[in-house]
Design a protein around this motif. Structure first.
Motif, PDB file in Angstrom:
ATOM      1  N   ILE A 160      83.763  54.886   4.991  1.00  0.00           N
ATOM      2  CA  ILE A 160      83.173  53.745   4.293  1.00  0.00           C
ATOM      3  C   ILE A 160      81.648  53.776   4.344  1.00  0.00           C
ATOM      4  O   ILE A 160      80.996  52.842   3.900  1.00  0.00           O
ATOM      5  CB  ILE A 160      83.714  52.412   4.840  1.00  0.00           C
ATOM      6  CG1 ILE A 160      83.458  52.274   6.346  1.00  0.00           C
ATOM      7  CG2 ILE A 160      85.202  52.276   4.538  1.00  0.00           C
ATOM      8  CD1 ILE A 160      83.835  50.904   6.910  1.00  0.00           C
ATOM      9  N   GLY A 161      81.083  54.855   4.869  1.00  0.00           N
ATOM     10  CA  GLY A 161      79.635  54.977   4.864  1.00  0.00           C
ATOM     11  C   GLY A 161      79.089  55.495   6.175  1.00  0.00           C
ATOM     12  O   GLY A 161      79.828  55.774   7.113  1.00  0.00           O
ATOM     13  N   ARG A 162      77.783  55.621   6.194  1.00  0.00           N
ATOM     14  CA  ARG A 162      77.076  56.057   7.395  1.00  0.00           C
ATOM     15  C   ARG A 162      76.133  54.937   7.803  1.00  0.00           C
ATOM     16  O   ARG A 162      75.525  54.287   6.963  1.00  0.00           O
ATOM     17  CB  ARG A 162      76.304  57.346   7.134  1.00  0.00           C
ATOM     18  CG  ARG A 162      75.606  57.902   8.368  1.00  0.00           C
ATOM     19  CD  ARG A 162      74.952  59.243   8.115  1.00  0.00           C
ATOM     20  NE  ARG A 162      75.923  60.323   7.972  1.00  0.00           N
ATOM     21  CZ  ARG A 162      75.617  61.607   8.086  1.00  0.00           C
ATOM     22  NH1 ARG A 162      74.375  61.986   8.342  1.00  0.00           N
ATOM     23  NH2 ARG A 162      76.546  62.531   7.939  1.00  0.00           N
ATOM     24  N   GLY A 163      76.032  54.705   9.094  1.00  0.00           N
ATOM     25  CA  GLY A 163      75.157  53.643   9.575  1.00  0.00           C
ATOM     26  C   GLY A 163      74.792  53.873  11.021  1.00  0.00           C
ATOM     27  O   GLY A 163      75.057  54.944  11.589  1.00  0.00           O
ATOM     28  N   LYS A 164      74.220  52.857  11.630  1.00  0.00           N
ATOM     29  CA  LYS A 164      73.839  52.941  13.033  1.00  0.00           C
ATOM     30  C   LYS A 164      74.607  51.899  13.829  1.00  0.00           C
ATOM     31  O   LYS A 164      74.855  50.795  13.353  1.00  0.00           O
ATOM     32  CB  LYS A 164      72.335  52.724  13.188  1.00  0.00           C
ATOM     33  CG  LYS A 164      71.524  53.876  12.611  1.00  0.00           C
ATOM     34  CD  LYS A 164      70.048  53.745  12.950  1.00  0.00           C
ATOM     35  CE  LYS A 164      69.274  54.967  12.448  1.00  0.00           C
ATOM     36  NZ  LYS A 164      67.847  54.900  12.804  1.00  0.00           N
ATOM     37  N   LEU A 165      74.993  52.303  15.037  1.00  0.00           N
ATOM     38  CA  LEU A 165      75.701  51.412  15.938  1.00  0.00           C
ATOM     39  C   LEU A 165      74.927  51.264  17.239  1.00  0.00           C
ATOM     40  O   LEU A 165      74.289  52.220  17.697  1.00  0.00           O
ATOM     41  CB  LEU A 165      77.088  51.974  16.274  1.00  0.00           C
ATOM     42  CG  LEU A 165      78.206  51.840  15.252  1.00  0.00           C
ATOM     43  CD1 LEU A 165      79.495  52.392  15.848  1.00  0.00           C
ATOM     44  CD2 LEU A 165      78.404  50.390  14.838  1.00  0.00           C
ATOM     45  N   PRO A 166      74.981  50.063  17.845  1.00  0.00           N
ATOM     46  CA  PRO A 166      74.403  49.929  19.179  1.00  0.00           C
ATOM     47  C   PRO A 166      75.085  50.895  20.142  1.00  0.00           C
ATOM     48  O   PRO A 166      76.309  51.009  20.151  1.00  0.00           O
ATOM     49  CB  PRO A 166      74.711  48.475  19.556  1.00  0.00           C
ATOM     50  CG  PRO A 166      74.971  47.782  18.260  1.00  0.00           C
ATOM     51  CD  PRO A 166      75.571  48.817  17.361  1.00  0.00           C
ATOM     52  N   ALA A 167      74.283  51.607  20.906  1.00  0.00           N
ATOM     53  CA  ALA A 167      74.821  52.573  21.863  1.00  0.00           C
ATOM     54  C   ALA A 167      74.100  52.385  23.192  1.00  0.00           C
ATOM     55  O   ALA A 167      73.189  53.140  23.533  1.00  0.00           O
ATOM     56  CB  ALA A 167      74.646  53.993  21.340  1.00  0.00           C
TER      57      ALA A 167
END
Length: 200
Positions: A160-167
């Motif tokens: 569903i796409g590329r994004g950033k996640l809290p890590a």
């Protein structure tokens, strides 16, 4: 999210080669051994590296607490021939009001490339769609984690796409490929049948 049958630590799921069961205090050393490997930890958003002795104990306690109230289901993956030896983990957690939960998994490096993650995750997904009201499952993988990307494809997830996640374990955000699996679209290991599960 999960019904009462999963709230007791005698609950387990069976697949062709694996038992999936609650994590136990006695699993701490094996969990530390596997996720202490940077090739495992650094592909996740939440596993710290280096992995300190108390980290496994804290994880096990947290997972058991979440399992006990049905807010999620964290199951260690064990070979049927060695049910006391965890080699990985699959989990569903973080359900929201829209009926969406998040899938997570890791597998010890000696067991990569044998289909264990796909087999375990299929069983958990099949269970979730069989006994909960979840409508969809979200998941993610680092773009450079080819094996995790393949697992998502085998499970029937759609990108569903590329994004950033809290890590938090990586000190900030990381870029990920994002996936979604809707009810009725899962490539489940048991086909139309619900998985075998046991509370004894």
């Amino acid at each position: 999210m999960f019904p009462e049958i999963t709230h007791d630590d005698v609950f387990r799921l069976e697949t062709d080669r694996l038992w999936l069961r609650w994590p136990r205090a006695a699993d701490a050393d094996e969990i530390r051994r596997h996720v202490g490997d940077p090739d495992v930890a650094l592909m996740t958003t939440s596993i710290p590296h280096p992995y300190e002795p108390h980290d496994a104990d804290a994880f096990i306690l947290s997972a058991r607490q979440e399992n006990a109230v049905g807010e999620g289901l964290h199951l260690v993956v064990t070979p049927k021939s060695r049910p006391n030896e965890p080699i990985g983990l699959v989990s569903l957690h973080g359900a929201d009001r829209r009926g969406t939960a998040t899938l997570g998994f890791w597998l010890g490096k000696p067991y990569w490339g044998q289909g264990y993650t796909t087999e375990a995750a299929k069983a958990l997904i099949d269970l979730a769609f069989g006994i909960t009201s979840l409508d969809r499952i979200h998941s993610s993988a680092r773009p450079d984690n080819a094996s995790s990307l393949r697992v998502h494809e085998k499970l029937g997830f759609s990108r569903i796409g590329r994004g950033k996640l809290p890590a938090p374990a990586r000190g900030g955000e990381i870029e990920v490929e994002q996936f979604e699996l809707k009810r009725g679209e899962a490539h489940t290991v048991f086909g139309a049948r619900r998985p075998r599960f046991s509370s004894t």
